[in-house]
Design an enzyme around this catalytic site. Structure first.
Site, PDB file in Angstrom:
ATOM      1  N   LYS A   1      78.838  -6.050 -35.122  1.00  0.00           N
ATOM      2  CA  LYS A   1      78.011  -6.357 -33.646  1.00  0.00           C
ATOM      3  C   LYS A   1      78.016  -7.763 -33.506  1.00  0.00           C
ATOM      4  O   LYS A   1      78.675  -8.691 -34.974  1.00  0.00           O
ATOM      5  CB  LYS A   1      76.485  -6.470 -34.736  1.00  0.00           C
ATOM      6  CG  LYS A   1      75.656  -7.667 -33.984  1.00  0.00           C
ATOM      7  CD  LYS A   1      74.726  -7.048 -34.417  1.00  0.00           C
ATOM      8  CE  LYS A   1      73.154  -8.046 -33.428  1.00  0.00           C
ATOM      9  NZ  LYS A   1      71.742  -7.845 -34.403  1.00  0.00           N
TER      10      LYS A   1
ATOM     11  N   SER B   1      76.873 -11.966 -31.988  1.00  0.00           N
ATOM     12  CA  SER B   1      75.447 -11.556 -30.548  1.00  0.00           C
ATOM     13  C   SER B   1      75.844 -13.114 -29.968  1.00  0.00           C
ATOM     14  O   SER B   1      74.406 -13.112 -28.706  1.00  0.00           O
ATOM     15  CB  SER B   1      74.219 -11.731 -32.117  1.00  0.00           C
ATOM     16  OG  SER B   1      73.695 -11.247 -33.028  1.00  0.00           O
TER      17      SER B   1
ATOM     18  N   GLY C   1      75.525  -7.591 -29.655  1.00  0.00           N
ATOM     19  CA  GLY C   1      74.310  -8.888 -30.568  1.00  0.00           C
ATOM     20  C   GLY C   1      73.020  -8.804 -29.879  1.00  0.00           C
ATOM     21  O   GLY C   1      71.558  -8.937 -30.472  1.00  0.00           O
TER      22      GLY C   1
ATOM     23  N   SER D   1      68.474 -10.278 -38.623  1.00  0.00           N
ATOM     24  CA  SER D   1      68.010 -11.971 -38.244  1.00  0.00           C
ATOM     25  C   SER D   1      67.128 -11.500 -37.655  1.00  0.00           C
ATOM     26  O   SER D   1      66.556 -12.294 -38.024  1.00  0.00           O
ATOM     27  CB  SER D   1      68.766 -12.442 -37.449  1.00  0.00           C
ATOM     28  OG  SER D   1      70.300 -12.880 -38.104  1.00  0.00           O
ATOM     29  N   ASN D   2      66.227 -10.461 -36.427  1.00  0.00           N
ATOM     30  CA  ASN D   2      64.848 -10.751 -35.921  1.00  0.00           C
ATOM     31  C   ASN D   2      64.398  -9.633 -37.339  1.00  0.00           C
ATOM     32  O   ASN D   2      62.994 -10.164 -37.077  1.00  0.00           O
ATOM     33  CB  ASN D   2      65.075 -10.092 -34.939  1.00  0.00           C
ATOM     34  CG  ASN D   2      65.706 -10.974 -33.583  1.00  0.00           C
ATOM     35  OD1 ASN D   2      65.252 -11.957 -33.747  1.00  0.00           O
ATOM     36  ND2 ASN D   2      66.859 -10.512 -33.126  1.00  0.00           N
TER      37      ASN D   2
END
Lengths: 300, 300, 300, 300
Positions: free
Chosen positions: C167, C169, C192, C48-49
């Site tokens: 993972k 988050s 995450g 996402s980053n």
């Protein structure tokens, strides 16, 4: 049995406290007298806007007594008697009936809501309705309780002969349609806020319990009258005009905003009980501006 | 510029896939032809019900091309062109205009929604509207995106001359009133589901984009016509009658339910794309029962 | 098969765009080279980053290619290949494998989430895992997707031999315990976010994919090393020290904050893609203050 | 002042009702006597698991009196005294102090939560703490109240000398880290459920108030002892072993499940108060299975 059917425009009137934080029943009675002479169809003692959650049980009984005595049959009087336990709700509902309330408005129990399924709500409301000498109105107030009884549960509750209506404070048009479709014609579906009174009436609601009616009863009644007269375009415009003042005394500024607006039109008022905070000066100015702009600052 | 103004009853038509999972444009064109001969005002290619989120970009272009060519000016054609990035939304919107779509329906970006404030949405929609040769319709689909643009943001977007309407799929009566009150008369507020079309029209909506219109276009158009004729009681009853079939093709059984209902009335259909699952036999039977009971199983 | 097992401290590296908004692969490769020489165990391309949701499919392939080529076996490379449809996820995962990625990180499909039950997720992940030449890591990112796969579904997915990790988050300690308890020892549960790395490790997590590791890889690795050395009190203090800087590059200021922090330590950077907005000057100053206070402003 | 500091493993013990629905203080005292002889550090009278929300005010006083008298100084006694109004919370807290409770556990007011900001909570807790002869423990129970006081507000409350701890029932590892980081070492952060006791202790919590300790006090104390002895791997395994039984008496089956488990180990018990429903036979069998599997069915 109430002599009048449930419906119309009702005001969930504010509780009044003195500077010492204790109930001021004298001022409360003055406001009730004003409402009893208004075009409203009735009042609700101890709805959420009546700070029900912040009152002791004996205070609730004194408020009901004062309201019933003052109204003296001129209007419907609904008493908010729902608390968390079935046992205390029955006790309070019976006391309200004894004191002369016409209907009991019973909010959904909610503290243990992850545990309350349809069956739990059915048993609760049926037990209260069985035990109550006066008819029961189910009260759905999702913003405060986190409980949104679905229309299917409302239908189930409506089958009890002593459960005669529902007030829902969220403006979900689909759910209002489903509640009307799922209950008999004599079951009263009521709007819980003035910002969706007109579409609720269009869908078959019998009226509403409206915080805005505490400070603008004539405007709320007029909207209903326009609807009943079949003047839809005027009703629609009246509805749009009420959006901002309604938000000011509900979602935007809450009970503090409502009490500030009461002061502006000349009603008795005072601070809400902590942990509720009073309105700030900036909030008061904004409320004043909104009510002026909507043409709702007629003095008592 | 579209030759007709935005409004009326529009169907967000389904995408069609063959047994191999690939687009079947021939069957799709057959359905489009049927809609083009229906009383509908228009169709939407790649709304949420058109499985927009499950299509590749080149597939989207082929669907728009097929729809525009088949409709050939008989109805409005809206193309769903909103994706996550501003850049790709502009690219797709321009391509849709090139292919002849009348309007672009642009869903709110949502993946990074904790970061998207009013300013981010304003920049996004203004950039798309600036770059688009065709007018933009803002699409709010909170159940899928988690984004509920408030009415104040809709008002801000409506000030752009190339943003001409909004579709909101949640039946929040208060928000519909606020959107109508906060925009000019020529801005089209559209209901995003048939289960609140009537109250939305009462509040000033210009029409709706209705999954139910995919399978019951005549019934949806009739409700609108009753409203426009001022027959409120008949419109109200028609609205209540549409609740169960509408839920069957939306909230209860989704796109799979919609495609099952399409099969029942004789339209071309097929399985939705994974991870969407097809309707089970039990769900199909329930949908059939609901449509029969509502009197909506007229065959194509 | 990856030559190294999944685990350790991994950085979900940022995508880089030039002033024209297009990918800048040269600068991206410079950053990757720096990460490849860091104490990190690996990198994630298009988490996402990495602005995965804002990239076109061909851009994704170019990023994977650049990362794999630059890393050249020195670290694990995970590629984010999850999109909404099962079909496109398989296509992208196969392409990532072809390009040399070690693992595929597959975010939960989410647009039609009211329709995705455990069965839909099982079919999706099993289909992807069946078709993929490289092992699959399930990616739960509830803040962005609205989907929180319960531990019971993770257990079910973990039974597939080609699904090797998860993972998550969100720092839900109970769910991390449940995921560890419900999967075999060789299944990698990964934190995450760096703000709960230490408790996750205590519960049996194998490591984490941490945005903070993009800008403070040594500090993140040190926390893990303290835990592995059994120095719990030092690990605990290190964890508390990372809270504020972690929030600055995630929940408080998002990708814009992350890119601002990258600039502060001397990495290549640039604006995020719209509709993401760049950090304001006030936000940059706050981020600088936080990183200085935590002693994390070591230059590249 | 309490003679012992706040911390350790505490049991939020159940209220007991006879077949008539009235309090059975004799049976209650028997249970309290058993807890007073257990390895627990203390008990909580009228936590959420003590059906606080379903009790009348006079019943609460009788329960505190019975508990304090029976414990007779052998353990810490916390009394749940938080209700909606500041006024009634102060009255009840003073009465609890008068009756000999060591600490008052004060749940966040929540009915009007859209109106309660940080300032409202500060005024509420400071007013209660100022008026209370005994120290105050803030109680955050988001699943029931909908209120999740952020760590920054907890830090602000912790600055009052008579506010000495916080119980948070949600297992958010990040928030526990933030609460520990944001308060002094002598402020007691307490886990509100046994399913995250171990990670909470790792992060610096001083103990927990655990429904599971009502029926498995030795196992809960053992987990804490393993942590304090530095045997992290054994503590971790003990934590994983407690997940299923903890869920059985909390999130899965609630107070009804807790009372069923109490019966299984030989404690006094009975039905919860309506609208809470008692456990079904199937639920009882499942609870029995879970406790047997976890090795927790040691009889009293």
């Amino acid at each position: 049995m109430a002599t009048r059917p449930l419906g119309g425009v009702l005001a969930p009137i504010a509780a009044l406290f003195g500077p010492d934080g204790e109930l001021d029943l004298e001022k409360y009675a003055k406001n009730v007298e004003w409402y009893a002479n208004s075009p409203l169809d009735g009042i609700v003692v101890m709805g959420s806007n009546g700070e029900s959650a912040l009152l002791d049980e004996d205070e609730k009984l004194r408020l009901i007594d004062t309201a019933v005595t003052t109204v003296n049959g001129r209007k419907l009087v609904l008493a908010g008697t729902g608390v968390e336990s079935t046992r205390a709700t029955i006790r309070l509902t019976r006391a309200a009936a004894e004191l002369g309330a016409d209907f009991a408005l019973v909010v959904t129990p909610h503290y243990y809501r992850p545990r309350y399924d349809a069956e739990a709500y059915k048993r609760h409301y049926y037990a209260v309705a069985d035990a109550s000498p006066i008819p029961i109105v189910v009260y759905i107030m999702t913003a405060y309780t986190g409980v949104d009884l679905p229309a299917s549960v409302v239908s189930m509750l409506a089958r009890h002969p002593n459960i005669v209506g529902v007030k829902d404070s969220a403006g979900n048009a689909v759910k209002f349609a489903e509640m009307v479709a799922g209950t008999d014609d004599d079951f009263a579906v009521l709007a819980g806020s003035a910002n969706f009174l007109y579409p609720a009436l269009c869908l078959g609601a019998k009226g509403g319990i409206l915080a805005l009616a505490d400070v603008a009863p004539a405007a709320c009644v007029e909207l209903r009258d326009l609807y009943e007269a079949g003047d839809h375009e005027a009703a629609r415009r009246a509805q749009l005009n009420l959006l901002a003042p309604n938000a000011a005394v509900t979602t935007r500024f809450g009970i503090a905003g409502l009490k500030a607006a009461m002061e502006m039109i000349g009603l008795e008022t005072g601070d809400p009980r902590p942990p509720l905070l009073p309105a700030t000066d900036a909030e008061r100015a904004e409320i004043q501006r909104i009510f002026e702009q909507a043409g709702l600052l007629a003095r008592v």
